[in-house]
Write a protein that holds these residues in place. Structure first.
Motif, PDB file in Angstrom:
ATOM      1  N   ILE A 140     -35.493  73.244  59.886  1.00 13.89           N
ATOM      2  CA  ILE A 140     -36.663  73.038  58.945  1.00 13.89           C
ATOM      3  C   ILE A 140     -37.399  71.924  59.543  1.00 13.89           C
ATOM      4  CG2 ILE A 140     -37.369  72.227  56.687  1.00 13.89           C
ATOM      5  CD1 ILE A 140     -34.976  73.693  55.342  1.00 13.89           C
ATOM      6  N   GLN A 141     -36.741  70.950  59.848  1.00 14.93           N
ATOM      7  CA  GLN A 141     -37.423  69.742  60.455  1.00 14.93           C
ATOM      8  C   GLN A 141     -38.137  69.945  61.923  1.00 14.93           C
ATOM      9  OE1 GLN A 141     -37.934  66.802  59.089  1.00 14.93           O
ATOM     10  NE2 GLN A 141     -37.142  67.798  57.199  1.00 14.93           N
ATOM     11  N   LYS A 142     -37.716  70.752  62.640  1.00 13.85           N
ATOM     12  CA  LYS A 142     -38.243  71.463  64.017  1.00 13.85           C
ATOM     13  C   LYS A 142     -39.575  72.051  63.741  1.00 13.85           C
ATOM     14  CE  LYS A 142     -37.359  73.993  67.874  1.00 13.85           C
ATOM     15  NZ  LYS A 142     -37.987  75.113  67.791  1.00 13.85           N
ATOM     16  N   VAL A 143     -39.460  73.046  62.677  1.00 10.03           N
ATOM     17  CA  VAL A 143     -40.447  73.862  62.361  1.00 10.03           C
ATOM     18  C   VAL A 143     -41.571  73.164  61.761  1.00 10.03           C
ATOM     19  CG1 VAL A 143     -41.156  76.088  61.249  1.00 10.03           C
ATOM     20  CG2 VAL A 143     -39.014  75.927  62.334  1.00 10.03           C
ATOM     21  N   LEU A 144     -41.170  72.320  61.016  1.00  8.34           N
ATOM     22  CA  LEU A 144     -42.245  71.386  60.356  1.00  8.34           C
ATOM     23  C   LEU A 144     -43.056  70.700  61.248  1.00  8.34           C
ATOM     24  CD1 LEU A 144     -43.421  70.607  57.434  1.00  8.34           C
ATOM     25  CD2 LEU A 144     -41.498  68.725  57.416  1.00  8.34           C
ATOM     26  N   HIS A 148     -46.975  70.392  62.502  1.00 15.02           N
ATOM     27  CA  HIS A 148     -47.822  69.109  62.337  1.00 15.02           C
ATOM     28  C   HIS A 148     -47.814  68.807  60.728  1.00 15.02           C
ATOM     29  CE1 HIS A 148     -49.061  69.329  66.381  1.00 15.02           C
ATOM     30  NE2 HIS A 148     -49.660  70.544  66.279  1.00 15.02           N
ATOM     31  N   GLY A 149     -46.477  68.953  60.052  1.00 17.68           N
ATOM     32  CA  GLY A 149     -46.311  68.554  58.855  1.00 17.68           C
ATOM     33  C   GLY A 149     -47.044  69.710  57.822  1.00 17.68           C
ATOM     34  N   ASN A 150     -47.501  70.682  58.330  1.00 18.31           N
ATOM     35  CA  ASN A 150     -48.005  71.677  57.316  1.00 18.31           C
ATOM     36  C   ASN A 150     -47.038  72.348  56.649  1.00 18.31           C
ATOM     37  OD1 ASN A 150     -49.198  74.182  56.337  1.00 18.31           O
ATOM     38  ND2 ASN A 150     -51.127  73.645  57.438  1.00 18.31           N
ATOM     39  N   SER A 152     -47.076  74.746  54.004  1.00 17.27           N
ATOM     40  CA  SER A 152     -47.433  76.025  53.746  1.00 17.27           C
ATOM     41  C   SER A 152     -47.144  77.120  54.941  1.00 17.27           C
ATOM     42  CB  SER A 152     -48.928  76.479  53.246  1.00 17.27           C
ATOM     43  OG  SER A 152     -49.176  75.682  52.059  1.00 17.27           O
ATOM     44  N   ARG A 153     -47.813  76.678  55.826  1.00  9.44           N
ATOM     45  CA  ARG A 153     -47.432  77.246  57.399  1.00  9.44           C
ATOM     46  C   ARG A 153     -45.774  77.318  57.747  1.00  9.44           C
ATOM     47  NH1 ARG A 153     -50.933  75.285  62.262  1.00  9.44           N
ATOM     48  NH2 ARG A 153     -51.585  74.103  60.358  1.00  9.44           N
ATOM     49  N   THR A 154     -45.283  76.106  57.472  1.00  7.00           N
ATOM     50  CA  THR A 154     -43.677  76.147  57.745  1.00  7.00           C
ATOM     51  C   THR A 154     -43.157  77.073  57.039  1.00  7.00           C
ATOM     52  OG1 THR A 154     -44.019  73.667  58.385  1.00  7.00           O
ATOM     53  CG2 THR A 154     -41.888  74.480  58.038  1.00  7.00           C
ATOM     54  N   ALA A 155     -43.384  76.969  55.475  1.00  5.26           N
ATOM     55  CA  ALA A 155     -42.755  77.938  54.582  1.00  5.26           C
ATOM     56  C   ALA A 155     -42.889  79.287  55.178  1.00  5.26           C
ATOM     57  CB  ALA A 155     -43.257  77.752  53.125  1.00  5.26           C
ATOM     58  N   GLU A 156     -44.129  79.505  55.279  1.00  7.48           N
ATOM     59  CA  GLU A 156     -44.658  81.107  55.935  1.00  7.48           C
ATOM     60  C   GLU A 156     -43.515  81.563  57.284  1.00  7.48           C
ATOM     61  OE1 GLU A 156     -48.247  83.198  57.926  1.00  7.48           O
ATOM     62  OE2 GLU A 156     -48.555  81.978  56.138  1.00  7.48           O
ATOM     63  N   LEU A 165     -39.288  75.357  49.855  1.00  6.59           N
ATOM     64  CA  LEU A 165     -39.157  74.555  51.105  1.00  6.59           C
ATOM     65  C   LEU A 165     -39.462  73.167  50.640  1.00  6.59           C
ATOM     66  CD1 LEU A 165     -39.118  73.890  54.026  1.00  6.59           C
ATOM     67  CD2 LEU A 165     -41.449  74.325  54.107  1.00  6.59           C
ATOM     68  N   GLN A 166     -40.279  72.997  49.493  1.00  6.04           N
ATOM     69  CA  GLN A 166     -40.738  71.632  49.151  1.00  6.04           C
ATOM     70  C   GLN A 166     -39.327  70.853  48.420  1.00  6.04           C
ATOM     71  OE1 GLN A 166     -44.147  72.568  46.615  1.00  6.04           O
ATOM     72  NE2 GLN A 166     -45.329  71.390  48.157  1.00  6.04           N
ATOM     73  N   ARG A 167     -38.634  71.722  47.629  1.00  5.63           N
ATOM     74  CA  ARG A 167     -37.499  71.154  46.949  1.00  5.63           C
ATOM     75  C   ARG A 167     -36.478  70.873  48.391  1.00  5.63           C
ATOM     76  NH1 ARG A 167     -38.306  75.271  43.197  1.00  5.63           N
ATOM     77  NH2 ARG A 167     -36.964  76.858  44.553  1.00  5.63           N
ATOM     78  N   LYS A 168     -36.213  71.481  49.237  1.00  4.13           N
ATOM     79  CA  LYS A 168     -35.384  71.090  50.312  1.00  4.13           C
ATOM     80  C   LYS A 168     -35.887  70.001  51.067  1.00  4.13           C
ATOM     81  CE  LYS A 168     -33.756  75.783  51.387  1.00  4.13           C
ATOM     82  NZ  LYS A 168     -32.323  75.905  51.384  1.00  4.13           N
ATOM     83  N   LEU A 169     -37.243  69.840  51.213  1.00  2.00           N
ATOM     84  CA  LEU A 169     -37.806  68.584  51.759  1.00  2.00           C
ATOM     85  C   LEU A 169     -37.580  67.243  50.894  1.00  2.00           C
ATOM     86  CD1 LEU A 169     -40.986  69.774  53.598  1.00  2.00           C
ATOM     87  CD2 LEU A 169     -38.801  69.214  54.702  1.00  2.00           C
ATOM     88  N   GLN A 170     -37.696  67.356  49.584  1.00  2.00           N
ATOM     89  CA  GLN A 170     -37.219  66.340  48.856  1.00  2.00           C
ATOM     90  C   GLN A 170     -35.914  65.857  48.705  1.00  2.00           C
ATOM     91  OE1 GLN A 170     -39.015  67.730  44.990  1.00  2.00           O
ATOM     92  NE2 GLN A 170     -41.147  67.155  45.574  1.00  2.00           N
TER      93      GLN A 170
END
Length: 180
Positions: A140-144, A148-150, A152-156, A165-170
């Protein structure tokens, strides 16, 4: 006395670290909320500093984006990135930009002192393979980072809902299985 710069938007942390560095008798620390502030107020700090401790996630920016400018401006012997969101992708990115070390928060003060040492102690560490949760976090961190921290694009790209994805990042990164 060696000059240290602390760049972190957590004022409580920089206050504590400033006092701890001063107590050693070896360091004088100046704290700033942003890299831009540190460079703009360079009259308070010598241009050649011994070390910079830089938070990766500042309020309005990624601290690692400022690494090349900080190196050019201050010529530090050590530039240490500190983060609460450690991952292999962010470590590689920080090191490619010129960081000399990378530590995950929370971090012991002794570890920060070791980062400033030219001959850091080498702890014998036994490392176990990553857990599935750690492998997922790293991916997840690699794709994020690639996006560039986007979020929505990362989740897609990861094929998951943005909220998931937001829950996983929190959540905090899964604990390491390194045994000290």
């Amino acid at each position: 006395m060696q000059k240290i710069i602390l760049i972190d938007d957590d004022v409580r942390l920089t206050d504590v670290l400033s006092r701890r560095f001063a107590q050693t008798g070896d360091y004088h620390a100046s704290a700033f909320k942003t890299a831009e502030e540190a460079m703009a107020r360079a009259d308070q700090v010598q241009h050649n500093v011994f070390g910079i401790f830089l938070d990766m996630m500042l309020e309005d920016s990624l601290g690692i984006d400022a690494i090349p400018a900080l190196i050019a401006h201050f010529n530090p012997t050590h530039l240490v990135v500190m983060t609460g969101y450690a991952s292999i992708a962010t470590t590689v990115s920080a090191m490619k930009r010129g960081a000399t070390d990378y530590v995950a928060k929370p971090v012991r003060f002794a570890t920060l002192l070791r980062c400033l040492s030219d001959k850091p102690e080498i702890d014998e560490v036994q490392i176990k393979p990553m857990t599935p949760a750690q492998a997922e976090w790293e991916h997840i961190q690699k794709v994020l980072m690639e996006n560039h921290g986007n979020v929505s694009r990362t989740a897609e790209q990861l094929g998951m809902h943005r909220r998931t994805l937001q829950r996983k990042l929190q959540k905090h990164a899964p604990v390491s299985h390194a045994i000290n």
